[in-house]
Design a protein around this motif. Structure first.
Motif: not given
Length: 311
Positions: A135-136, A160-161, A163-164, A171, A175, A189, A191
């Motif tokens: 995600a980042n 989508v990894t 996410t934290d 996010l 997406e 998702h 995290a």
């Protein structure tokens, strides 16, 4: 009599997208805990295979070759060997096969190759492909990396990894970009590798968003990757801080051209091994201690760098 074919799951995702971390969790859960595992890594030293924590005896490492390019015969050979080992009971009877590809692999030619090998096609079937994207740096990866786009195009399920590492607005934007580029894609998702295997298989079982599989790709898509690997031998590091400093120097040297850095390094202060992981977009390398003997590893770092940076 119709032979029941062994299901094959493919786990792919661009360099540093967290697929190995997620797969490490899945391999501890049913039914993947009863799977045979094939790990493909670019670079002369493979660390994913050593750090997945897989306890089964049916596992193989295909190192220093990308299976979507030069490694396809080796993959078919690995599947043949696993089948005969299973038949002759030299390994525990596995119920499925899980293939983790290198982060530079396009899964299309890989799956096409499996369907063209007569022995493999008769005994195995593709059950689904999971593709991870972090995600980042999802938007940046989509814009820059054609391989990442090919991986997503060939995905049955997209996860989508990390996410934290982003806020809610980031996010949503990531997406939205994915759904715009891949309409109808199954997306979930995760995290801290929180997305479990049960949920992953349930996601895979949802109605297919496309009428036809995108895996039927011609072999003209086989090509050289716009990246090279380089192994940097390190006899030992005095301590974690020194190792972090060394990695920071490498980051400064290559900048945005450094796609991935990973390795196993002997540590003088602990008489042990440190696992080093860094991907483009990370603020700092992740360094943890490994439960393996220092004399059993080739100490050093594998760098995956944009090809033009090494010229």
């Amino acid at each position: 009599m119709v032979r029941e074919r062994i299901p094959v799951y493919v786990v792919t995702g661009f360099l540093g997208s967290g697929k190995s971390t997620l797969l490490s969790r899945w391999l501890k859960e049913a039914p993947f805990c009863n799977a045979a595992l094939i790990v493909n890594e670019i670079g002369e030293v493979g660390i994913d295979h050593a750090t997945l924590g897989f306890s089964g005896d049916a596992s193989m490492l295909l190192a220093d070759a990308c299976v979507c390019c030069s490694g396809l015969p080796a993959l078919n050979e690995a599947l043949e060997q696993l089948f005969w080992a299973r038949l002759h009971r030299s390994v525990a009877r596995f119920e499925m096969v899980v293939i983790e590809t290198t982060g530079l692999a396009d899964p299309g030619p890989l799956v096409a190759a499996l369907s063209l090998n007569a022995f493999v096609k008769e005994r195995y079937r593709i059950a689904g492909t999971f593709t991870t994207i972090a995600a980042n740096n999802a938007i940046d990866t989509l814009a820059r990396e054609s391989v990442a786009r090919a991986q997503l195009q060939g995905a049955d399920a997209v996860i989508v990894t990390k996410t934290d590492l982003v806020d809610a607005e980031e996010l949503v934007l990531a997406e939205a970009k994915l759904r715009d580029a891949y309409p109808g894609a199954r997306i979930a998702h995760s995290a801290h590798a929180s997305f479990g295997l049960h949920d992953a298989l349930a996601l895979l079982a949802q109605p297919a968003p496309r009428a036809e599989s995108t895996f039927a790709l011609p072999f003209s898509r086989l090509r050289a990757h716009d990246a090279v690997t380089h192994f940097l031998a390190i006899d030992e590091a005095s301590d974690i801080d020194t190792l972090h400093t060394h990695v920071l120097d490498i980051q400064k040297q290559y900048g945005e051209s450094l796609l991935r850095l990973k390795g196993l390094v002997r540590m003088k202060d602990r008489d042990s091994i440190a696992i080093v992981q860094f991907a483009r977009g990370d603020a700092r390398a992740q360094i943890t201690y490994a439960s393996m003997k220092a004399d059993e590893v080739k100490s050093g770092l594998t760098l995956i760098v944009k090809a033009n940076a090494m010229r």
